[in-house]
Design a protein around this motif. Structure first.
Motif, PDB file in Angstrom:
ATOM      1  N   THR A   1       0.854  -1.187   0.000  1.00 56.01           N
ATOM      2  CA  THR A   1       0.000   0.000   0.000  1.00 56.01           C
ATOM      3  C   THR A   1       0.888   1.234   0.000  1.00 56.01           C
ATOM      4  O   THR A   1       1.873   1.301   0.730  1.00 56.01           O
ATOM      5  N   TYR A   2       0.536   2.192  -0.858  1.00 56.68           N
ATOM      6  CA  TYR A   2       1.270   3.450  -0.919  1.00 56.68           C
ATOM      7  C   TYR A   2       0.710   4.401   0.142  1.00 56.68           C
ATOM      8  O   TYR A   2      -0.510   4.501   0.307  1.00 56.68           O
ATOM      9  N   TRP A   3       1.606   5.089   0.803  1.00 59.29           N
ATOM     10  CA  TRP A   3       1.217   6.071   1.810  1.00 59.29           C
ATOM     11  C   TRP A   3       1.910   7.405   1.534  1.00 59.29           C
ATOM     12  O   TRP A   3       3.053   7.432   1.065  1.00 59.29           O
ATOM     13  N   VAL A   4       1.209   8.496   1.833  1.00 60.60           N
ATOM     14  CA  VAL A   4       1.811   9.823   1.775  1.00 60.60           C
ATOM     15  C   VAL A   4       1.499  10.542   3.081  1.00 60.60           C
ATOM     16  O   VAL A   4       0.335  10.625   3.490  1.00 60.60           O
ATOM     17  N   TYR A   5       2.552  11.038   3.723  1.00 65.39           N
ATOM     18  CA  TYR A   5       2.433  11.803   4.968  1.00 65.39           C
ATOM     19  C   TYR A   5       2.906  13.221   4.680  1.00 65.39           C
ATOM     20  O   TYR A   5       4.114  13.460   4.578  1.00 65.39           O
ATOM     21  N   PRO A   6       1.995  14.177   4.543  1.00 65.91           N
ATOM     22  CA  PRO A   6       2.390  15.556   4.250  1.00 65.91           C
ATOM     23  C   PRO A   6       2.224  16.481   5.457  1.00 65.91           C
ATOM     24  O   PRO A   6       1.638  16.117   6.481  1.00 65.91           O
ATOM     25  N   THR A   7       2.737  17.684   5.299  1.00 64.23           N
ATOM     26  CA  THR A   7       2.444  18.768   6.233  1.00 64.23           C
ATOM     27  C   THR A   7       1.075  19.338   5.896  1.00 64.23           C
ATOM     28  O   THR A   7       0.749  19.511   4.722  1.00 64.23           O
ATOM     29  N   TYR A   8       0.271  19.612   6.914  1.00 65.56           N
ATOM     30  CA  TYR A   8      -0.959  20.368   6.697  1.00 65.56           C
ATOM     31  C   TYR A   8      -0.545  21.827   6.540  1.00 65.56           C
ATOM     32  O   TYR A   8      -0.054  22.448   7.482  1.00 65.56           O
ATOM     33  N   SER A   9      -0.688  22.363   5.341  1.00 63.90           N
ATOM     34  CA  SER A   9      -0.132  23.674   5.030  1.00 63.90           C
ATOM     35  C   SER A   9      -1.080  24.786   5.451  1.00 63.90           C
ATOM     36  O   SER A   9      -2.088  25.063   4.799  1.00 63.90           O
ATOM     37  N   ALA A  10      -0.740  25.422   6.573  1.00 64.53           N
ATOM     38  CA  ALA A  10      -1.579  26.470   7.146  1.00 64.53           C
ATOM     39  C   ALA A  10      -0.698  27.382   7.996  1.00 64.53           C
ATOM     40  O   ALA A  10       0.472  27.067   8.255  1.00 64.53           O
ATOM     41  N   PRO A  11      -1.212  28.523   8.450  1.00 67.20           N
ATOM     42  CA  PRO A  11      -0.437  29.359   9.378  1.00 67.20           C
ATOM     43  C   PRO A  11       0.040  28.530  10.572  1.00 67.20           C
ATOM     44  O   PRO A  11      -0.664  27.615  11.025  1.00 67.20           O
ATOM     45  N   TYR A  12       1.218  28.832  11.079  1.00 70.30           N
ATOM     46  CA  TYR A  12       1.866  27.984  12.077  1.00 70.30           C
ATOM     47  C   TYR A  12       1.006  27.657  13.290  1.00 70.30           C
ATOM     48  O   TYR A  12       1.070  26.559  13.832  1.00 70.30           O
ATOM     49  N   ASP A  13       0.187  28.580  13.741  1.00 67.29           N
ATOM     50  CA  ASP A  13      -0.630  28.316  14.924  1.00 67.29           C
ATOM     51  C   ASP A  13      -1.778  27.350  14.634  1.00 67.29           C
ATOM     52  O   ASP A  13      -2.409  26.841  15.567  1.00 67.29           O
ATOM     53  N   LYS A  14      -2.048  27.106  13.352  1.00 70.50           N
ATOM     54  CA  LYS A  14      -3.090  26.145  12.968  1.00 70.50           C
ATOM     55  C   LYS A  14      -2.498  24.858  12.415  1.00 70.50           C
ATOM     56  O   LYS A  14      -3.217  23.881  12.221  1.00 70.50           O
ATOM     57  N   GLN A  15      -1.206  24.866  12.191  1.00 78.27           N
ATOM     58  CA  GLN A  15      -0.506  23.721  11.614  1.00 78.27           C
ATOM     59  C   GLN A  15      -0.087  22.778  12.741  1.00 78.27           C
ATOM     60  O   GLN A  15       1.092  22.588  13.023  1.00 78.27           O
ATOM     61  N   VAL A  16      -1.082  22.182  13.399  1.00 83.74           N
ATOM     62  CA  VAL A  16      -0.810  21.443  14.634  1.00 83.74           C
ATOM     63  C   VAL A  16      -1.220  19.969  14.563  1.00 83.74           C
ATOM     64  O   VAL A  16      -1.402  19.319  15.586  1.00 83.74           O
ATOM     65  N   PHE A  17      -1.347  19.436  13.351  1.00 87.99           N
ATOM     66  CA  PHE A  17      -1.686  18.024  13.203  1.00 87.99           C
ATOM     67  C   PHE A  17      -1.216  17.530  11.843  1.00 87.99           C
ATOM     68  O   PHE A  17      -0.867  18.315  10.958  1.00 87.99           O
ATOM     69  N   PHE A  18      -1.219  16.204  11.691  1.00 86.73           N
ATOM     70  CA  PHE A  18      -0.898  15.577  10.411  1.00 86.73           C
ATOM     71  C   PHE A  18      -2.060  14.714   9.955  1.00 86.73           C
ATOM     72  O   PHE A  18      -2.641  13.966  10.772  1.00 86.73           O
ATOM     73  N   ASP A  19      -2.404  14.810   8.677  1.00 82.64           N
ATOM     74  CA  ASP A  19      -3.263  13.833   8.022  1.00 82.64           C
ATOM     75  C   ASP A  19      -2.364  12.911   7.206  1.00 82.64           C
ATOM     76  O   ASP A  19      -1.247  13.283   6.838  1.00 82.64           O
ATOM     77  N   ALA A  20      -2.835  11.713   6.912  1.00 87.20           N
ATOM     78  CA  ALA A  20      -2.114  10.798   6.036  1.00 87.20           C
ATOM     79  C   ALA A  20      -3.063  10.310   4.951  1.00 87.20           C
ATOM     80  O   ALA A  20      -4.294  10.391   5.100  1.00 87.20           O
ATOM     81  N   PHE A  21      -2.492   9.816   3.872  1.00 88.24           N
ATOM     82  CA  PHE A  21      -3.287   9.346   2.740  1.00 88.24           C
ATOM     83  C   PHE A  21      -2.728   8.019   2.248  1.00 88.24           C
ATOM     84  O   PHE A  21      -1.517   7.843   2.164  1.00 88.24           O
ATOM     85  N   SER A  22      -3.634   7.079   1.925  1.00 89.71           N
ATOM     86  CA  SER A  22      -3.193   5.760   1.461  1.00 89.71           C
ATOM     87  C   SER A  22      -3.865   5.407   0.142  1.00 89.71           C
ATOM     88  O   SER A  22      -4.952   5.889  -0.179  1.00 89.71           O
TER      89      SER A  22
END
Length: 323
Positions: free
Chosen positions: A48-69
């Motif tokens: 299975t292919y996975w991609v783990y990116p940065t949630y691109s938002a202002p730093y105070d809102k960039q406080v979690f990660f989503d992943a995609f498979s």
């Protein structure tokens, strides 16, 4: 409030663009999933292919990660908030550039947090762990793995590299400096090298940030980002060596803006099959109609080599890749 509405409208535009491309059904389309995401790390776990990116938002809102498979590189499933700073007591803001590795049946997610500017601020590079690639991930150490500026490198943009002998290394660094350090087997810290040094600087010419390394036909390909991440000149260059320690002499750029496609193309990763010699580059770029620094989308294209082993310039596409 006005800025929030503008960002929502921008994200809707990106989603529409994504939906139009996906409706073609023949390729992945670029971007490969909707929303503002950057600094993607691609990985393959159990076919299975996975991609783990940065949630691109202002730093105070960039406080979690989503992943995609995905099973085919075309249809992607979102796994929301695989890691949230609520589960990392010392991380308060700006988590980005995740890097993941599987070891002993567990998944270790390395990440940067808090955008520290000196040795006295709390933050740096952390580690989270989960029993599943989709998380949830929880803080592994209870404190940062790296929280100091060794060799002038800001402790960000971490990448975990597994060598042919099974040894794992942390390659990281911002502020135009890059370090490599050998990780302990349990990822709780580092082991000194033969000369007693822990953090060895391997900074190549023009390095800015975003390091990545892979092995092809016995050679070590070291890649990084150049230029400013908010500007159109963001790009990817590389070097080749016989060891993960280098020395790395810059060969040249292989990914950069295309006035017909997008600007700000950079902070990438590579995934594929060494056996089949089939490679894909996963990266972020900025749509031509966007100027906001956080307006970045995740894309994938093929990456090819010439007969001498040099990487050919990547041709950015809107079509993406075939299933």
């Amino acid at each position: 409030m006005k800025r929030t509405l503008v960002l929502l409208l921008m994200m809707q535009t990106a989603t529409l663009s994504y939906a139009q491309k996906q409706s073609q059904g023949k390729t992945s389309g670029n971007p490969i999933f909707p929303g503002w995401y950057a600094d993607p790390e691609g990985a393959i776990f159990d076919k299975t292919y996975w991609v783990y990116p940065t949630y691109s938002a202002p730093y105070d809102k960039q406080v979690f990660f989503d992943a995609f498979s995905s099973k085919d590189l075309r249809t992607w499933t979102k796994h929301a908030k695989v890691l949230d700073t609520a589960n990392v007591k010392w991380a308060k803001r700006a988590v980005w550039a995740p890097s993941i590795i599987k070891k002993n049946g567990k998944y270790f997610l390395f990440f940067g947090a808090n955008d520290i500017q000196n040795n006295h601020e709390k933050g740096g590079i952390g580690v989270a762990v989960s029993n599943k690639p989709e998380g949830p991930f929880k803080d592994y150490l209870g404190h940062p793995l790296v929280d100091q500026f060794h060799n002038g490198a800001q402790p960000i943009d971490q990448f975990v590299f597994k060598d042919k002998d099974g040894k794992c290394y942390l390659i990281y660094g911002g502020w135009k400096h890059c370090n490599i350090a050998r990780l302990k087997d349990d990822f709780s810290g580092f082991l000194p090298m033969e000369n007693g040094q822990v953090f060895k600087e391997i900074t190549p010419e023009n390095y800015v940030e975003g390091p990545f390394m892979f092995i092809r036909k016995g050679k070590y390909y070291f890649m990084w980002s150049e230029g400013g991440w908010t500007g159109p000149d963001y790009s990817v260059a590389y070097a080749i060596a016989d060891s993960p320690m280098g020395p790395f002499k810059r060969v040249g750029k292989i990914l950069q803006q295309d006035a017909k496609i997008a600007t700000g193309a950079g902070h990438h990763s590579v995934m594929g099959s060494a056996k089949k010699d089939e490679w894909f580059i996963v990266y972020h770029r900025r749509p031509l109609d966007q100027t906001d620094g956080n307006a970045r989308v995740t894309c994938i294209d093929r990456m090819y080599f010439d007969q001498d082993g040099y990487i050919k310039p990547v041709i950015m596409t809107n079509e993406g890749v075939k299933p």
